[in-house]
Motif scaffolding. Structure first.
Motif, PDB file in Angstrom:
ATOM      1  N   TYR A  87       0.858  -1.186   0.000  1.00 18.43           N
ATOM      2  CA  TYR A  87       0.000   0.000   0.000  1.00 18.43           C
ATOM      3  C   TYR A  87       0.892   1.233   0.000  1.00 18.43           C
ATOM      4  O   TYR A  87       1.278   1.684   1.068  1.00 18.43           O
ATOM      5  N   PRO A  88       1.235   1.747  -1.187  1.00 16.93           N
ATOM      6  CA  PRO A  88       2.150   2.887  -1.210  1.00 16.93           C
ATOM      7  C   PRO A  88       1.506   4.134  -0.631  1.00 16.93           C
ATOM      8  O   PRO A  88       0.298   4.329  -0.699  1.00 16.93           O
ATOM      9  N   GLU A  89       2.351   4.976  -0.078  1.00 16.58           N
ATOM     10  CA  GLU A  89       1.885   6.130   0.690  1.00 16.58           C
ATOM     11  C   GLU A  89       1.871   7.344  -0.220  1.00 16.58           C
ATOM     12  O   GLU A  89       2.915   7.750  -0.723  1.00 16.58           O
ATOM     13  N   THR A  90       0.711   7.927  -0.415  1.00 15.60           N
ATOM     14  CA  THR A  90       0.599   9.065  -1.329  1.00 15.60           C
ATOM     15  C   THR A  90       0.550  10.349  -0.516  1.00 15.60           C
ATOM     16  O   THR A  90       0.739  10.355   0.697  1.00 15.60           O
ATOM     17  N   TRP A  91       0.296  11.483  -1.197  1.00 12.60           N
ATOM     18  CA  TRP A  91       0.328  12.768  -0.502  1.00 12.60           C
ATOM     19  C   TRP A  91      -0.841  12.940   0.453  1.00 12.60           C
ATOM     20  O   TRP A  91      -0.771  13.713   1.383  1.00 12.60           O
ATOM     21  N   GLY A  92      -1.930  12.214   0.221  1.00 13.14           N
ATOM     22  CA  GLY A  92      -3.118  12.419   1.029  1.00 13.14           C
ATOM     23  C   GLY A  92      -3.222  11.486   2.209  1.00 13.14           C
ATOM     24  O   GLY A  92      -4.127  11.620   3.024  1.00 13.14           O
ATOM     25  N   SER A  93      -2.278  10.535   2.317  1.00 12.85           N
ATOM     26  CA  SER A  93      -2.395   9.554   3.395  1.00 12.85           C
ATOM     27  C   SER A  93      -1.427   9.928   4.506  1.00 12.85           C
ATOM     28  O   SER A  93      -0.224   9.885   4.336  1.00 12.85           O
ATOM     29  N   GLY A  94      -1.929  10.336   5.627  1.00  9.43           N
ATOM     30  CA  GLY A  94      -1.072  10.683   6.749  1.00  9.43           C
ATOM     31  C   GLY A  94      -0.729  12.149   6.737  1.00  9.43           C
ATOM     32  O   GLY A  94      -0.739  12.811   5.700  1.00  9.43           O
ATOM     33  N   PHE A  95      -0.357  12.650   7.904  1.00  9.06           N
ATOM     34  CA  PHE A  95      -0.127  14.079   8.024  1.00  9.06           C
ATOM     35  C   PHE A  95       1.297  14.485   7.682  1.00  9.06           C
ATOM     36  O   PHE A  95       1.554  15.652   7.440  1.00  9.06           O
ATOM     37  N   GLU A  96       2.253  13.540   7.677  1.00  7.57           N
ATOM     38  CA  GLU A  96       3.644  13.953   7.472  1.00  7.57           C
ATOM     39  C   GLU A  96       3.869  14.442   6.058  1.00  7.57           C
ATOM     40  O   GLU A  96       4.357  15.551   5.837  1.00  7.57           O
ATOM     41  N   VAL A  97       3.513  13.597   5.094  1.00  3.55           N
ATOM     42  CA  VAL A  97       3.764  13.960   3.693  1.00  3.55           C
ATOM     43  C   VAL A  97       2.920  15.157   3.297  1.00  3.55           C
ATOM     44  O   VAL A  97       3.391  16.103   2.657  1.00  3.55           O
ATOM     45  N   PHE A  98       1.651  15.163   3.727  1.00  4.18           N
ATOM     46  CA  PHE A  98       0.764  16.255   3.363  1.00  4.18           C
ATOM     47  C   PHE A  98       1.221  17.557   4.000  1.00  4.18           C
ATOM     48  O   PHE A  98       1.154  18.628   3.387  1.00  4.18           O
ATOM     49  N   GLY A  99       1.711  17.458   5.267  1.00  4.91           N
ATOM     50  CA  GLY A  99       2.185  18.665   5.933  1.00  4.91           C
ATOM     51  C   GLY A  99       3.409  19.253   5.266  1.00  4.91           C
ATOM     52  O   GLY A  99       3.515  20.471   5.074  1.00  4.91           O
ATOM     53  N   CYS A 100       4.378  18.381   4.890  1.00  3.10           N
ATOM     54  CA  CYS A 100       5.577  18.857   4.198  1.00  3.10           C
ATOM     55  C   CYS A 100       5.216  19.500   2.872  1.00  3.10           C
ATOM     56  O   CYS A 100       5.734  20.569   2.515  1.00  3.10           O
ATOM     57  N   PHE A 101       4.323  18.865   2.133  1.00  2.00           N
ATOM     58  CA  PHE A 101       3.899  19.399   0.844  1.00  2.00           C
ATOM     59  C   PHE A 101       3.240  20.757   1.012  1.00  2.00           C
ATOM     60  O   PHE A 101       3.503  21.715   0.270  1.00  2.00           O
ATOM     61  N   LEU A 102       2.392  20.875   2.036  1.00  2.00           N
ATOM     62  CA  LEU A 102       1.684  22.131   2.255  1.00  2.00           C
ATOM     63  C   LEU A 102       2.641  23.243   2.670  1.00  2.00           C
ATOM     64  O   LEU A 102       2.517  24.381   2.211  1.00  2.00           O
ATOM     65  N   VAL A 103       3.626  22.907   3.513  1.00  2.00           N
ATOM     66  CA  VAL A 103       4.601  23.914   3.949  1.00  2.00           C
ATOM     67  C   VAL A 103       5.406  24.409   2.755  1.00  2.00           C
ATOM     68  O   VAL A 103       5.658  25.610   2.594  1.00  2.00           O
ATOM     69  N   GLY A 104       5.808  23.482   1.881  1.00  2.00           N
ATOM     70  CA  GLY A 104       6.540  23.883   0.689  1.00  2.00           C
ATOM     71  C   GLY A 104       5.727  24.781  -0.222  1.00  2.00           C
ATOM     72  O   GLY A 104       6.226  25.781  -0.763  1.00  2.00           O
ATOM     73  N   LEU A 105       4.454  24.449  -0.398  1.00  2.00           N
ATOM     74  CA  LEU A 105       3.591  25.270  -1.246  1.00  2.00           C
ATOM     75  C   LEU A 105       3.392  26.651  -0.644  1.00  2.00           C
ATOM     76  O   LEU A 105       3.400  27.660  -1.356  1.00  2.00           O
ATOM     77  N   MET A 106       3.219  26.708   0.675  1.00  2.00           N
ATOM     78  CA  MET A 106       3.021  28.002   1.323  1.00  2.00           C
ATOM     79  C   MET A 106       4.266  28.871   1.181  1.00  2.00           C
ATOM     80  O   MET A 106       4.183  30.089   0.982  1.00  2.00           O
ATOM     81  N   MET A 107       5.445  28.231   1.293  1.00  2.00           N
ATOM     82  CA  MET A 107       6.687  28.968   1.131  1.00  2.00           C
ATOM     83  C   MET A 107       6.785  29.564  -0.276  1.00  2.00           C
ATOM     84  O   MET A 107       7.154  30.729  -0.458  1.00  2.00           O
ATOM     85  N   GLU A 108       6.406  28.764  -1.279  1.00  2.00           N
ATOM     86  CA  GLU A 108       6.505  29.243  -2.661  1.00  2.00           C
ATOM     87  C   GLU A 108       5.492  30.344  -2.923  1.00  2.00           C
ATOM     88  O   GLU A 108       5.810  31.322  -3.617  1.00  2.00           O
ATOM     89  N   VAL A 109       4.284  30.223  -2.371  1.00  2.00           N
ATOM     90  CA  VAL A 109       3.270  31.274  -2.546  1.00  2.00           C
ATOM     91  C   VAL A 109       3.750  32.571  -1.897  1.00  2.00           C
ATOM     92  O   VAL A 109       3.609  33.656  -2.461  1.00  2.00           O
ATOM     93  N   GLY A 110       4.372  32.444  -0.704  1.00  2.00           N
ATOM     94  CA  GLY A 110       4.914  33.633  -0.055  1.00  2.00           C
ATOM     95  C   GLY A 110       6.001  34.298  -0.876  1.00  2.00           C
ATOM     96  O   GLY A 110       6.068  35.530  -0.990  1.00  2.00           O
ATOM     97  N   LEU A 111       6.870  33.482  -1.489  1.00  2.00           N
ATOM     98  CA  LEU A 111       7.941  34.021  -2.320  1.00  2.00           C
ATOM     99  C   LEU A 111       7.385  34.724  -3.545  1.00  2.00           C
ATOM    100  O   LEU A 111       7.865  35.794  -3.935  1.00  2.00           O
ATOM    101  N   VAL A 112       6.344  34.139  -4.162  1.00  2.00           N
ATOM    102  CA  VAL A 112       5.728  34.749  -5.347  1.00  2.00           C
ATOM    103  C   VAL A 112       5.106  36.089  -4.977  1.00  2.00           C
ATOM    104  O   VAL A 112       5.238  37.082  -5.703  1.00  2.00           O
ATOM    105  N   LEU A 113       4.459  36.147  -3.806  1.00  2.00           N
ATOM    106  CA  LEU A 113       3.867  37.412  -3.373  1.00  2.00           C
ATOM    107  C   LEU A 113       4.939  38.461  -3.107  1.00  2.00           C
ATOM    108  O   LEU A 113       4.771  39.643  -3.424  1.00  2.00           O
TER     109      LEU A 113
END
Lengths: 174, 98
Positions: free
Chosen positions: A78-104
């Motif tokens: 059962y491979p672990e995707t971005w939506g399963s569990g808080f670790e991967v999803f949290g890291c992905f979200l933090v990275g996206l927020m960082m990039e959105v902040g940089l774009v702004l």
């Protein structure tokens, strides 16, 4: 349309965050392929048609296929995707927020000064020169590898041969 | 320089962080290594087109050659680990035996 290159580079960073947040390797390979496609479009926008084709053929078509087969060999049930569990999803979200902040930040100040000053928003227009040109610069430059870089070709070829031999010796085991 | 360069350098740094931080799979770190190589390829290709100097185009090609070599060796190590343990989990590895 002025900001298409900047938008593509933002999409590249988002793709890189997608596999750096470490889901299961098969999904990481998928994110790497998407990033490769976006990177190829960035190279094409700068006028490097040959290098974009090299990236598609050799990088995505060669190395990613090998990575895909190897990931299929060493994968769990059962491979672990971005939506399963808080670790991967949290890291992905933090990275996206960082990039959105940089774009702004970039869109607000039109300039980022980190060690060097990164300004000049907007597209580069590639200056093609006077008159008709028959050859592209990047393919001719890569072809000069076999002319000015004769010894480099010999060294790289020998490296590849030794690399294949090393791979055979490693997978032989014992 | 455009902020495009900033984004590409940022992509390299994010992949570097992803490679150095372990979760459960070794293969994910190898993928982040490939991401680093891809961002370096894009950066050198852009610099070659920007400077209008065709000879710099040799550098992305050669970097791709050596990136393929190191990917092959990394995958061979992963396969030998996977042959011993069945999966490529990091906590299977110890200093005593690979």
């Amino acid at each position: 349309m002025t900001y298409v290159l900047f938008t593509l580079s933002v999409l590249l960073v988002m793709g890189f965050v997608g596999f750096s947040s470490k889901p299961s390797p098969i999904y990481g390979g998928l994110a790497l392929i998407v990033s490769g496609v976006v990177g190829c479009m960035i190279i094409l926008n700068y006028g490097g048609a040959y290098l974009g084709l090299v990236m598609f053929l050799i990088y995505l078509g060669g190395m990613m296929v090998v990575f895909g087969y190897t990931a299929a060999m060493a994968i769990e049930e059962y491979p672990e995707t971005w939506g399963s569990g808080f670790e991967v999803f949290g890291c992905f979200l933090v990275g996206l927020m960082m990039e959105v902040g940089l774009v702004l930040w970039v869109l607000e100040f039109d300039e980022v000064v980190v060690v060097v000053s990164l300004n000049d928003m907007g597209n580069w227009v590639v200056f093609e020169g006077e008159g008709l040109e028959l050859v592209r610069g990047d393919s001719i430059g890569a072809g000069a590898l076999y002319d000015y870089g004769r010894w480099l070709v010999v060294v790289a070829g020998w490296t590849l041969f030794v690399g294949v031999y090393i791979v055979i010796e490693i997978t032989r085991g014992n | 320089m455009t902020p495009t360069y900033m984004n590409i350098m940022l992509a390299f740094t994010i992949s570097l962080l992803g490679m150095l931080i372990y979760r459960s799979h070794l293969m994910a770190s190898l993928l982040c290594l490939e991401g680093m190589m891809m961002s370096l390829f894009i950066m050198t290709a852009l610099m070659a087109s920007n400077a209008h100097s065709p000879l710099i185009n040799i550098m992305p090609i050669i970097m791709l050659v050596f990136a393929a070599c190191e990917a092959a060796v990394g995958l061979a190590l992963l396969i030998s680990i996977s042959n011993t343990y069945g999966l490529d989990h990091i906590n299977n590895l110890s200093l005593l035996q690979c």
